[in-house]
Design an enzyme around this catalytic site. Structure first.
Site, short mmCIF file in Angstrom:
data_model
loop_
_atom_site.label_atom_id
_atom_site.label_comp_id
_atom_site.label_asym_id
_atom_site.label_seq_id
_atom_site.Cartn_x
_atom_site.Cartn_y
_atom_site.Cartn_z
N ASP A 138 -6.50 5.80 -14.60
CA ASP A 138 -5.14 6.36 -14.49
C ASP A 138 -4.09 5.33 -14.08
O ASP A 138 -2.97 5.35 -14.55
CB ASP A 138 -5.09 7.59 -13.57
CG ASP A 138 -5.49 7.33 -12.13
OD1 ASP A 138 -6.14 6.30 -11.86
OD2 ASP A 138 -5.15 8.17 -11.26
N HIS A 139 -4.47 4.40 -13.20
CA HIS A 139 -3.52 3.38 -12.73
C HIS A 139 -4.29 2.35 -11.93
O HIS A 139 -5.49 2.49 -11.72
CB HIS A 139 -2.40 3.99 -11.89
CG HIS A 139 -2.91 4.93 -10.81
ND1 HIS A 139 -3.54 4.49 -9.68
CD2 HIS A 139 -2.91 6.28 -10.74
CE1 HIS A 139 -3.89 5.53 -8.93
NE2 HIS A 139 -3.53 6.63 -9.56
N GLU A 180 -10.47 7.60 -11.65
CA GLU A 180 -9.47 7.38 -10.63
C GLU A 180 -9.33 5.89 -10.27
O GLU A 180 -10.33 5.21 -10.01
CB GLU A 180 -9.81 8.19 -9.37
CG GLU A 180 -8.83 8.04 -8.22
CD GLU A 180 -7.40 8.40 -8.59
OE1 GLU A 180 -7.21 9.44 -9.24
OE2 GLU A 180 -6.49 7.63 -8.24
N THR A 227 -1.23 9.50 -10.23
CA THR A 227 -2.14 10.31 -11.04
C THR A 227 -1.39 11.31 -11.91
O THR A 227 -1.69 11.48 -13.09
CB THR A 227 -3.12 11.09 -10.13
OG1 THR A 227 -4.04 10.18 -9.55
CG2 THR A 227 -3.90 12.12 -10.92
N HIS A 272 -10.81 6.27 -4.91
CA HIS A 272 -9.37 6.33 -4.56
C HIS A 272 -9.17 5.53 -3.29
O HIS A 272 -10.02 5.53 -2.41
CB HIS A 272 -8.98 7.80 -4.35
CG HIS A 272 -7.50 8.02 -4.21
ND1 HIS A 272 -6.79 7.62 -3.09
CD2 HIS A 272 -6.59 8.59 -5.05
CE1 HIS A 272 -5.52 7.95 -3.25
NE2 HIS A 272 -5.36 8.53 -4.43
C1 GP9 Z 1 -5.42 13.91 -5.86
C2 GP9 Z 1 -5.66 12.79 -6.74
C3 GP9 Z 1 -4.95 11.55 -6.27
O1 GP9 Z 1 -5.77 15.17 -6.27
O2 GP9 Z 1 -5.57 13.07 -8.07
O3 GP9 Z 1 -3.72 11.27 -6.81
P1 GP9 Z 1 -3.06 9.81 -6.65
O4 GP9 Z 1 -2.92 9.55 -5.18
O5 GP9 Z 1 -3.98 8.81 -7.28
O6 GP9 Z 1 -1.78 9.87 -7.37
MN MN Z 2 -4.74 8.37 -9.20
#
Ligand code: GP9
Ligand code: MN
Length: 721
Positions: free
Chosen positions: A490-491, A262, A310, A428
């Site tokens: 992911d980003h 993440e 995500t 996150h």
């Molecule tokens: C939530 C998580 C976050 O389940 O995958 O998503 P994001 O805020 O990074 O798009």
């Molecule tokens: Mn994410």
């Protein structure tokens, strides 16, 4: 007492009084549903406040319509009808929620056959005694009318006053909407999760919102024709990059374990955080994987997400198609579109069983529906894991160590080979998920003037430690040697607006920070770890998330020639190394970088302000290529064109056969049926659980083991090609 009764009966015997009584009953029952049946995950007083007020504007707006009817009979019929519709919506959702932990979307209503999968127990079994609450008002009101305690009001309600009620409720609704936007900006454009909409705007608004979504998607879908796929297939075959025989099939038949890191940026790799003259290696374990001779890692791999964050990354990684230019593909189309995603491809090429593990509610980003279209057999969401509390979780779900630990009791029952994806979440925004544990992990905070940046390293370190524990488990349980493990960020975690505060930590000057620097920070890790492989290296090939799937499938010995995938195998010799960001006109190639309206030489970061003719020509070509890739993706995704793809040798997923409830029972049943042929880890361990093999030492404990760990470097050597 009698007086109160008289007043009440007099109020109830007026049309307006009756409308407000129904509204009050509706509000009470909604509050009941919110607290007894739904999990709205109310995080603060503001959200509680929103949830308390949201049934009122919409309830008044609808029930108030009855006031426009002149005839007595018509008024009462209208009021009861509207009220009953609102109630049916509430009750249906309450019952549905018990099985699916989600609200009923319009697309689910339209395809009710699909949703019946998983209603293992019939709807009747889902009823509870206390559901009487949902109808008790009918019994009381009917009794009051029958005994003439309330009388019908024959007087016509003033037309202007009816308008005033409509105007008032509309105004209240606008205020509700406005307050909801404050709590969660872009609530309706990005979608996030159904419960976000319900807790902010209420059930009827959610249904309307979902109806609009379905309508929009349906409109595009109906417009699209099979003919469009032909030109897309031409593009795909021209764009296809042949597998490199050196790597083709080197991981054939192995379990595939995907780790979603993440918000993890490439700059964290090998990064050492300096605090008070001491250096702390942030992610020693991931670094060791990055440099391992058993890994093929990439140093110029870019994320390509937009508002779907995500969910966009997941779409890209598992479909080799982009997310949308606005909103989230998984939210808007994911529940209905035909896709040929990794789980489906692997099920039909090697008999893989697939599952996702993620410690957040399954409805987030509409995963519970999109994963079915992708062919995931199982989805272990927060329902399957430890109950969340302040010390083990935060807003986005269960912290990573718990998520990994809790996954094992399901993973060990899966038949091998499996394709599994673990979506981590602790790292996150706002990077404070570990407040309670921060002292336990012991990793220091950075000292910039930006809190968000300060916490980022500590949560990344926690993720790193959680991952190490999971790898240790994989080794101890005998899974590791027979698996290939794919890790990707992911980003970005630190947004561009904060990058000038980050600059100093990266040894750069915030004054001279450019859009080029921002562009380079969109790099995320992409590491393919293949235990047993000894010729690993760090590739400098430029690529993005869209390129992952063909790369992976070729390693598994599955040719992607016939599949509509828009990326290119990063190990292919014909790779074009052209990375499109989701914003049209922005890209990176080994030669040029175009970002936020500026053009640079990629190798030096020097800006090109006056490109000569040859440069302009080259730039034009790259722009055309990247725009084409994006627009083809958009046609496929919004037109649901893959439903016409009947010549790729793959069967489409029958989502009616997939259910994400009672998954452990389902796994055990298969295990039992297979008997001696079962290939699950549990069976291989003579029907013994492997849960105890997962250990998760804290940073401090780890630190005790190796006195030099703060500055320790990775164990394996590195090389690059
Ligand atoms: C939530 C998580 C976050 O389940 O995958 O998503 P994001 O805020 O990074 O798009
Ligand atoms: Mn994410």
């Amino acid at each position: 007492m009698k007086k109160i009764r008289d007043v009440a009966s007099r109020i109830l015997s007026t049309r307006l009084g009756f409308v407000f009584t129904l509204l009050l009953c509706y509000w009470l029952k909604t509050m009941w549903a919110y607290h007894m049946d739904f999990n709205l995950d109310l995080e603060n007083a503001y959200q509680v406040f929103l949830s308390v007020i949201n049934p009122i504007p919409i309830g008044l707006l609808f029930i108030g319509i009855a006031l426009y009817f002149k005839k007595t009979r018509s008024f009462y019929i209208a009021a009861w009808t509207v009220y009953t519709i609102l109630n049916l919506l509430l009750i249906a959702n309450s019952i549905y929620y018990r099985e699916f932990s989600d609200f009923i979307t319009v697309s689910a209503m339209l395809a009710s056959s699909k949703t019946s999968a998983g209603l293992g127990d019939s709807a009747l079994n889902l009823l509870r005694v206390w559901d009487l609450v949902y109808i008790i008002d009918y019994i009381i009101l009917i009794a009051l009318f029958a005994t003439k305690k309330i009388k019908k009001d024959g007087r016509v309600f003033n037309k202007r006053a009816s308008f005033a009620i409509t105007a008032l409720s509309s105004l209240l609704f606008s205020i509700n909407l406005f307050l909801a936007e404050i709590d969660r900006p872009e609530l309706l454009t990005r979608g996030f999760s159904n419960y976000y909409v319900v807790r902010a705007l209420g059930l009827p608004s959610f249904t309307a919102y979902s109806g609009n979504q379905t309508y929009q998607a349906q409109k595009e879908r109906n417009r699209a024709t099979a003919g469009e796929l032909t030109s897309i297939k031409d593009y795909v075959s021209q764009h296809y990059a042949q597998p490199n025989s050196k790597y083709y099939g080197i991981a054939k038949g192995k379990n595939v374990i995907v780790i979603h890191l993440e918000s993890f940026q490439q700059f964290l790799i090998d990064y050492k955080l300096k605090v008070d003259d001491k250096e702390y290696e942030v992610t020693p374990f991931i670094n060791s994987l990055y440099h391992s001779k058993s890994s093929i890692a990439f140093s110029n791999f870019f994320h390509q997400v937009k508002a779907g964050k995500t969910s966009d990354a997941e779409t890209l990684m598992e479909n080799s198609l982009f997310g949308l230019n606005s909103g989230s593909f998984m939210v808007n189309y994911g529940g209905d579109n035909t896709q040929f995603a990794t789980p489906n491809i692997l099920a039909q090429n090697g008999g893989y069983t697939s599952a996702v593990f993620h410690g957040n509610v399954g409805t987030f980003w509409n995963r519970n529906n999109a994963y079915k279209q992708w062919g995931y057999n199982y989805f272990f969401d927060s329902n399957y894991f430890s109950k969340q509390n302040k010390s083990n979780s935060f807003q986005y779900g269960l912290n990573d160590k718990y998520m990994f630990a809790d996954s094992i009791k399901y993973l060990e029952h899966m038949q091998q080979p499996f394709y599994t994806k673990f979506i981590t979440v602790s790292n996150h925004y706002p990077y404070t998920s570990l407040k309670e544990e921060a002292s336990e992990t012991g990793f220091p905070l950075a000292k910039t003037n930006d809190e968000t940046i300060n916490g980022y390293f500590s949560t990344a370190n926690y993720l790193d430690a959680a991952l190490k524990s999971f790898f240790d488990y994989l080794k101890a349980a005998g899974i590791y040697d027979n698996s290939i493990i794919v890790l990707y960020g992911d980003h970005y975690g630190i947004s561009n607006t904060r990058n000038t505060s980050l600059a100093e930590l990266l040894g750069k000057n915030s004054e001279t920070w450019t859009e080029y620097d921002n562009a380079m920070l969109q790099r995320v890790p992409y590491i393919i770890h293949i235990p047993g492989y000894t010729e690993g290296f760090i590739s400098q090939t430029y690529g993005g998330e869209v390129d992952s799937l063909p790369t992976l499938l070729h390693l598994l010995g599955i040719d992607t020639k016939n599949y509509v995938q828009l990326g290119q195998d990063l190990l292919s010799e014909n790779n074009s190394q052209t990375v499109a960001f989701r914003t049209s006109g922005t890209f990176v190639t080994p030669e040029y970088t175009s970002y936020s309206g500026h053009l640079y030489y990629t190798s030096t970061g020097q800006e090109i302000t006056n490109p000569d003719e040859t440069t302009s020509e080259k730039i034009k070509k790259i722009k055309e290529a990247t725009s084409k890739q994006l627009s083809i993706s958009d046609s496929v995704q919004t037109g649901d064109l893959l439903r016409f793809d009947t010549s790729n040798g793959l069967k489409t997923v029958d989502t009616s056969k997939i259910s994400y409830t009672h998954s452990l029972n389902a796994l055990k049943k298969i295990e039992k049926e297979k008997g001696a042929d079962s290939t699950s880890i549990y069976s291989q361990h003579n029907d013994q659980s492997t849960q105890d093999l997962f250990k998760s030492p804290s940073y401090l404990e780890l630190h005790k083991e190796t006195t030099t760990s703060q500055s320790s470097t990775s164990t394996s050597s590195s090389s690059s090609n």
